[in-house]
Design an enzyme around this catalytic site. Sequence first.
Site, PDB file in Angstrom:
ATOM      1  N   GLN A   1       0.815  -1.224   0.000  1.00  0.00           N
ATOM      2  CA  GLN A   1       0.000   0.000   0.000  1.00  0.00           C
ATOM      3  C   GLN A   1       0.848   1.273   0.000  1.00  0.00           C
ATOM      4  O   GLN A   1       0.389   2.326   0.433  1.00  0.00           O
ATOM      5  CB  GLN A   1      -0.960   0.043   1.215  1.00  0.00           C
ATOM      6  CG  GLN A   1      -2.104  -0.939   1.115  1.00  0.00           C
ATOM      7  CD  GLN A   1      -1.695  -2.335   1.548  1.00  0.00           C
ATOM      8  OE1 GLN A   1      -1.007  -2.505   2.531  1.00  0.00           O
ATOM      9  NE2 GLN A   1      -2.128  -3.336   0.805  1.00  0.00           N
ATOM     10  N   HIS A   2       2.082   1.183  -0.496  1.00  0.00           N
ATOM     11  CA  HIS A   2       2.892   2.400  -0.630  1.00  0.00           C
ATOM     12  C   HIS A   2       2.876   2.786  -2.105  1.00  0.00           C
ATOM     13  O   HIS A   2       3.822   2.526  -2.842  1.00  0.00           O
ATOM     14  CB  HIS A   2       4.312   2.148  -0.139  1.00  0.00           C
ATOM     15  CG  HIS A   2       4.343   1.732   1.304  1.00  0.00           C
ATOM     16  ND1 HIS A   2       5.213   0.800   1.799  1.00  0.00           N
ATOM     17  CD2 HIS A   2       3.582   2.121   2.365  1.00  0.00           C
ATOM     18  CE1 HIS A   2       4.987   0.637   3.102  1.00  0.00           C
ATOM     19  NE2 HIS A   2       4.003   1.412   3.456  1.00  0.00           N
ATOM     20  N   ILE A   3       1.800   3.409  -2.502  1.00  0.00           N
ATOM     21  CA  ILE A   3       1.517   3.621  -3.922  1.00  0.00           C
ATOM     22  C   ILE A   3       2.272   4.838  -4.412  1.00  0.00           C
ATOM     23  O   ILE A   3       2.061   5.953  -3.927  1.00  0.00           O
ATOM     24  CB  ILE A   3       0.006   3.798  -4.131  1.00  0.00           C
ATOM     25  CG1 ILE A   3      -0.732   2.559  -3.592  1.00  0.00           C
ATOM     26  CG2 ILE A   3      -0.310   4.009  -5.607  1.00  0.00           C
ATOM     27  CD1 ILE A   3      -2.204   2.766  -3.410  1.00  0.00           C
TER      28      ILE A   3
END
Lengths: 194, 476, 546
Positions: C479-481
């Site tokens: 979720q580290h976009i």
Amino acid sequence: MSQEHQSNEAASTEQGRPASLLSRRELLSASMLAVGGAAIAGTSILRIAQAADAVAAATLAGPDKFMLASSRLIQHRLSPGVGSRMAAILRREIPSFDADLDAIIRIADEKHAKVVEEFFDALPEGQAKDTAHRIIFGWYAGVVDDSPTAEVLAYEEALMYQPTKDAIALPTYSFNGPDNWAEIDPPLSAMPEF
Amino acid sequence: MGTARLALPSLGVTLLVAVGSASAFAADSDEIARGKYIATASDCEACHTRSGGKPLAGGLPLESPLGVIYSTNITPSRQYGIGTYSLQKFSNALRAGIRGDGAHLYPAMPYASYARLTDDDIKALYAYFMQQVQPVDEPAAKQTSLPFPYNMRFSMAFWNALFLDSKPFAPDPSQSAEWNRGKYLVDGAAHCGECHTPRGFFMQQKHSQEFGGAVIGSWYAPNITPDANSGIGALSADELFRYLKFGKVAGKAQAGGEMALAVQLSFSRLSDEDLHAMVSYLRSVPALPDPHAKSKFMQGGPFSDVTSFRGVGGMSYDRSLPGGAAQLFAANCAACHGIAARGSRDTYFPSLFHNSALAAGGGRNVIATILFGISRSPTDGLAFMPGFGGKTTDIADLSDEQVAQLANFLLQHYGDTRYSVTPNLVKQVRDGQSPAPVLMTLVTVGEWVGGTLLSVLVIWFVARHSSRTFARSQSS
Amino acid sequence: MNSKTGADGVIAGTGIVGCLIAEQMLDAGLSVVMLEAGPDIDRGRIVENYRNMPPSTKFLLPDGPFPPVPWALHPTAYTGNPEKDYLITTGPDAKAYQQTYVRYVGGSTWHWAGTLWRLTPEDMMIKSKFGRGRDWPFDYSVLEPYYTRAEDAIGAAGPSDPALQWPPIRSKPYMMEVFPYGSGQKRCAQAAESIGLRYIPCAQARNNKLAYQGRPPCSGNNNCQPVCPIAAKYDAYSSIPRIKAKGGAVLTNAVVYRVETDDKNHVQALHYYAPDKSSMRVTGKTFVLACNGIETPKVLLFSRNDKNPNGVANRSDQVGRNMMDTPKMFVLAQFKEPVWNGLGPMSPGAIMSTSQGEFRSQYAGGQILLVNLSGANTAGLNALKQKLVGRALDEAIRRETACGGVFSVEHEVLADAENRLTLSDNKDVLGLNKPAIHYDVGDYVRKGADLHTFPITEKLAKALGAEKVTRVPGFFPSQHIMGGAIMGNDATTSVVDPDCRAHDHSNLFLPGGAAMPSGAAGNSTLTMAALAIKAADAIVAQTKRG
């Protein structure tokens, strides 16, 4: 078992006084009327007498077969509220439910079993045993099956979190006050009572 | 340097005449330190330092039923503070409620209690204020201006004449030194009665009901007489001592609101001997029972209704909670206080049952705690609960209805079941409104009546005048 | 009413980036309107949602407590059915981009871990130093003051000992003390030391010993992900009351779908749909898309018009390209003796040194951490599946909970134009294209895991007393976009400039993860927050100039 709150260095709250103390010492005029009146004005309220720590099933009054069978299968405190919800669901899903409960109770009694290990193997393979496993599953997991859409009956009262309640938090619930988790390290053998 | 005392009975002013110059008299560091200690015991800081402001520079608003009163700059600033005060003026302000310019102070300044301070303590205080407190050469952020007729300060002279006991404390030789020290502190510097004693028609303390408990703005300062059920009689001397020093007795009580601040700024910094002395005195005052009360440390028990709503409704983005008050509790309170309100194992988060905060004052403190939270930092670290009342520093925004619902749930299961609260009371507590004193109502009524009469008179006069004019015009 | 006019700042997105910019603009005396696609849900409801989840879904559906509204979907379960799924991922590592994020007021910081790693100077220059990936257009010394301001804006607890800081190049100490390790982390730190590595405490956006911003100190509820029940962890939602009190307007259930440009290619307005598909137009001076690294490129692509045929801000054709994350490898371990994870915050420490080194010219580095998550849920279900009863059941649960652990290893992935977000043909209820992402972590990452991070993790697990170590095959999303609106000095190869201003439109800003040219191996949020504040400085200056 209360631990002394660990000493922390004195700290001031950030950004001055917090909101709770913005209004201060007040001039006021409450007379005895205000003081006593509030107390007298309260209406009487019925107390709801249901406790999360349920009665030990062995001493249950009344013919609640499900709680009786459950207490034979699980030697822990069982919440009647959870039990009644679970029984309703299982009764719908398992056609032989009542017969299975009878079988569990009967075989436990025949073996004069004080704990589940003393009679569980004697349960016949098939419906009775399957139902027994489902009951155990329900009490421990708080759901009656592991499908993603199962109806949740319990979380706080789900037994599978109890064997480690002395060592780790039940997620969303605090274990101790702030910063007070560094010294918690119980041995495996110290199974909590529940 | 000696002092002489002249008592002027009509105004109750104690005159301190110092031999030698009144201003710069040399005080030794011991006296200054003693003065600082007495200032701590008197908790000057709590009212005279506003949030984010410089110490003792004033500007803190105090909600009173008569309007907002702002504390003053009591630093030794010559222009904006008390820098020009002689010892006499300083004493008059503290013990007679008369400011340097001769005007009367409102009893929001507890001079009625400080009147008991001895001359020596006044001198030490003076030394501390003049020689160690940093002058702040700014005016207090705001000045008090109460609406008519409360802005007529001279009326305080009559109040003082009726209600001010102007004599400094005189020890009772039949009691121990510890008891006397305790009484001196309780009645004087610590001014406990200003909050804990109910007030009469003119808002004076009712000494016949001393320490019997009183509403003070949003909070209720409970009965601290030794009654076993409704007072503090069930607590041991050591527990009381610990309450003052640390702000809590695990499993029984914790300080919130103003008391939390008093513990943080004052009691936790006093000597153990002085705290024991105060406890010893308090445990000897006449017990005031509430005949209907059961012990406020024994109310309620562990209770959870979570079974009735756990899983019900599944995951929802609808803010409403199907489980009602019990689920409001689970959603907002239980993460810290436990689903059955047992508190945390180390008692940092208190249990809510057997907790005297839920068993006194009609539930007022429950409401105030929910709205404003708790914050106190005595010597053993920060004790903190966030507020739920919708301020920008709160973590939730509960409506008056929700707070009332939640408070009633808490009172029913964990507190005194006689109490029940309404959204209206929540609103009052939110606004810091005490029940309007009869005095104020009377004055307001009086104003209306007077105003109406005046209007009627004016209209009649004008009507008469214009009818005459009309008659004249008709006849010409 | 179908138009709102005149705000100085129109900000799409109420996550950490949008909220930091909004508050800074308001403090500077500018007016702000915020548009949030989703609804306003309070903390208590979300906490109850979590408690209501069937236990088997808690691992599989990290965003279970955030049921999406139909008009502003965010990914939940990935079924593989494009009709049902929202984000459709393809490619050799499709699984590794099955992201989850939250489209509610407050955005994805509802569910973040609160980890505050900074980039190191080398992380920002991997092209110059190692010949791989992209460089940032400025160096660490430019970003450092923004890191400091970001930490102050959200409250940071971290170590004062430089030997434990990451990196130890700070202009100000942390405002709050570092958190103590629980038993599991303590043992892990000792095990790391025994193999010559340092397991350092991570800085956290979590109150410690202070009630910063009125939020309580952490009391170890061990639920940081998906939601902190007491707001000890910073989430952008907690800043919304301040934003409103300062005069910011927050419109909810307002799905921005189009950026409107004029004949000078200036942005004139944002258009949004209400749930009933009525359309509103919001004009203003300066526009910010802070919708998260997937939604921002999606809106830009959707906004294509005659002047901008590839999408708004997309003359470089880089919008939606270079999608990055920190591809995660899971290593499961069973220990001989109790380790006890599950008390205190969920991510208290990690080995970061394994993300740095000359090897980065060849393969990826990574951070290695032992997840401090209660394993009772998994242990319970496993023991029940084994059909245990009575004491054996209880003991199995206790043993597996105490003696189980999960190592999470996050790798650095390189910016690759083929890792790309496009508009799929599937549409949502508003008729907007769902996003589709093609993803391949690349041999760079696969080699890094095989040659570098997995061997080290296995060694660490054994030093901790593991009797069984299992590497879960493949990579997973963190979720580290990042990357979809990438930053650079050259407008032909990048979307935004060093202030996150779109090269093509001087009054459009695209701050956040999408702007990051490299992510290294650490959690990206603090860098996003720093970029937000840097952008806010530029926004305030240029908006005031008029």
